[in-house]
Structures are given as C-alpha cells and as structure tokens.
Design a protein around this motif. Structure first.
Motif, PDB file in Angstrom:
ATOM      1  N   PRO A 185      26.166  41.065  35.961  1.00 30.76           N
ATOM      2  CA  PRO A 185      27.299  41.140  35.041  1.00 30.76           C
ATOM      3  C   PRO A 185      28.201  39.925  35.255  1.00 30.76           C
ATOM      4  O   PRO A 185      28.427  39.510  36.389  1.00 30.76           O
ATOM      5  CB  PRO A 185      28.026  42.419  35.438  1.00 30.76           C
ATOM      6  N   LYS A 186      28.671  39.368  34.168  1.00 26.82           N
ATOM      7  CA  LYS A 186      29.616  38.248  34.278  1.00 26.82           C
ATOM      8  C   LYS A 186      30.958  38.800  34.751  1.00 26.82           C
ATOM      9  O   LYS A 186      31.346  39.895  34.373  1.00 26.82           O
ATOM     10  CB  LYS A 186      29.782  37.569  32.916  1.00 26.82           C
ATOM     11  N   PRO A 187      31.647  38.045  35.584  1.00 23.26           N
ATOM     12  CA  PRO A 187      32.968  38.512  36.015  1.00 23.26           C
ATOM     13  C   PRO A 187      33.893  38.649  34.816  1.00 23.26           C
ATOM     14  O   PRO A 187      33.867  37.837  33.901  1.00 23.26           O
ATOM     15  CB  PRO A 187      33.472  37.417  36.946  1.00 23.26           C
ATOM     16  N   SER A 188      34.685  39.714  34.837  1.00 23.64           N
ATOM     17  CA  SER A 188      35.638  39.902  33.744  1.00 23.64           C
ATOM     18  C   SER A 188      36.801  38.939  33.942  1.00 23.64           C
ATOM     19  O   SER A 188      37.083  38.505  35.055  1.00 23.64           O
ATOM     20  CB  SER A 188      36.133  41.341  33.696  1.00 23.64           C
ATOM     21  N   PRO A 189      37.515  38.593  32.867  1.00 25.77           N
ATOM     22  CA  PRO A 189      38.671  37.708  33.009  1.00 25.77           C
ATOM     23  C   PRO A 189      39.692  38.246  33.993  1.00 25.77           C
ATOM     24  O   PRO A 189      40.336  37.496  34.716  1.00 25.77           O
ATOM     25  CB  PRO A 189      39.250  37.638  31.606  1.00 25.77           C
ATOM     26  N   ALA A 190      39.826  39.581  34.092  1.00 23.00           N
ATOM     27  CA  ALA A 190      40.774  40.174  35.039  1.00 23.00           C
ATOM     28  C   ALA A 190      40.351  39.898  36.473  1.00 23.00           C
ATOM     29  O   ALA A 190      41.189  39.703  37.349  1.00 23.00           O
ATOM     30  CB  ALA A 190      40.869  41.681  34.795  1.00 23.00           C
TER      31      ALA A 190
END
Length: 194
Positions: A185-190
């Motif tokens: 999973p790509k890291p979320s902006p948060a």
C-alpha cells in the motif's frame, strides 16, 4: 502482472463496497508469484542481444536458459555467446553463465539486473595465447555490461492501475516456483505528514 492487477481490482472493489469509503491502504500488501516458465519467456524476449565493444569486438548473446536460486535470492542465466571483431582473427562461440539480483527502477518502470556475477565462461577455439586474457577480463566486462541491464518494462497502464488502487511495487523475492512480487500500500498523505 495483469492477472494480479485484475485480482487486486476485484478484491479492492468488493472490499470497498463492504467498507464504504475505507481507504484501500487497510488491505495490506499483496504477493504474486510469476512462474519460472513465464519468467523464461519474458527474459527470452530481450534476446538475441548484440553489443559492439568499440570497433574491436562484437558480442552476441542468445538462447537464455533460466535457473532460480531461492536460497540466495538470485536468478541465473546461461546464454549462448559469439565473439568476433577486429581484435580477433576468428569468430568464437561458447556459453556464459551469470547470476544476479533484481531491482525496480521507478524512473522508467523497468525491472533490472543488479549485482551481476559471471559464474562460467566457455569459448571454443580461443588460441592458447589469448585464453588467460579472455578468462581474466571477459567476466569483468560482462558484469559491467549487464549490471543494471533492463530485463522487462512494466507498462504505463499497469503502473497507473496499481497507483490508482493505492499500491506500489514493494520488491522481488526468488522462490522455488518463480519470482514473488510484492505490492505494498502506498503511504497515505497523513502518514507522510507525521
């Protein structure tokens, strides 16, 4: 890769319906194994390969035969080799064996050879006066030539699909059945703000 992305899309769609707006990142990483026969076909598409080494030598490689080394996380390839040119009075044929790891190059979406090591070199008919020189220098030249060599380019549409689903290529692992690819999973902006 396309089968994995289709499977991932079905899982993501059904999971997102159930989770109603939960981010795709909660699904965790996915792994997929590309069988050895499919790897053999993909690598075979890159050959025959011809490389001129200045005006002096001409190197041709063809007919790759793939081996897997899971304990060392490496792939081995034996290739038919033909060497000719002004530096030599004849055409010499034989085989070269090498093993290597794999890495992903995000700038052009290629899967590349890395840490290449020549494991064998056999050239028939090389005059005795040149044998020591060939055995000493040819493996180093081959390692330099093939280190970072692109074996496969992932299509822009496959990359866009994975990206759109919130995933990125995580890594490769050689397993007894073939090559295991992990999508993370790509890291979320948060996550990147904290």
């Amino acid at each position: 890769m396309k089968c994995l992305l289709r499977w991932l899309a079905v899982v993501v769609f059904s999971t997102s319906l159930a989770a109603c707006a939960k981010p795709l990142l909660n699904l965790g990483p996915f792994t997929y194994v590309i069988p050895q026969a499919q790897l053999q076909q993909a690598i075979a598409k890159r050959f025959p390969y011809r490389q001129g080494l200045g005006d002096l030598l001409d190197l041709q490689l063809q007919a790759p035969r793939l081996s897997l080394f899971p304990a060392r996380n490496r792939i081995g390839t034996v290739l038919e080799l033909t060497l000719s040119g002004r530096l030599m009075n004849d055409v010499y044929s034989g085989t070269i064996g090498m093993d290597y790891g794999l890495r992903f190059e995000p700038s052009d979406s290629t899967i590349r050879m890395t840490r290449v090591q020549v494991t064998s070199l056999n050239l028939d008919g090389v005059p005795l006066a040149y044998q020591d020189m060939v055995q000493r220098y040819a493996p180093r030249m081959a390692e330099q030539l093939f280190d970072d060599f692109p074996l496969h380019r992932i299509s822009a549409s496959d990359m866009a699909r994975a990206n759109g689903l919130g995933y990125e290529l995580g890594g490769f692992k050689v397993v007894p059945e073939g090559l295991q690819i992990t999508l993370n999973p790509k890291p979320s902006p948060a996550d990147s703000v904290q």
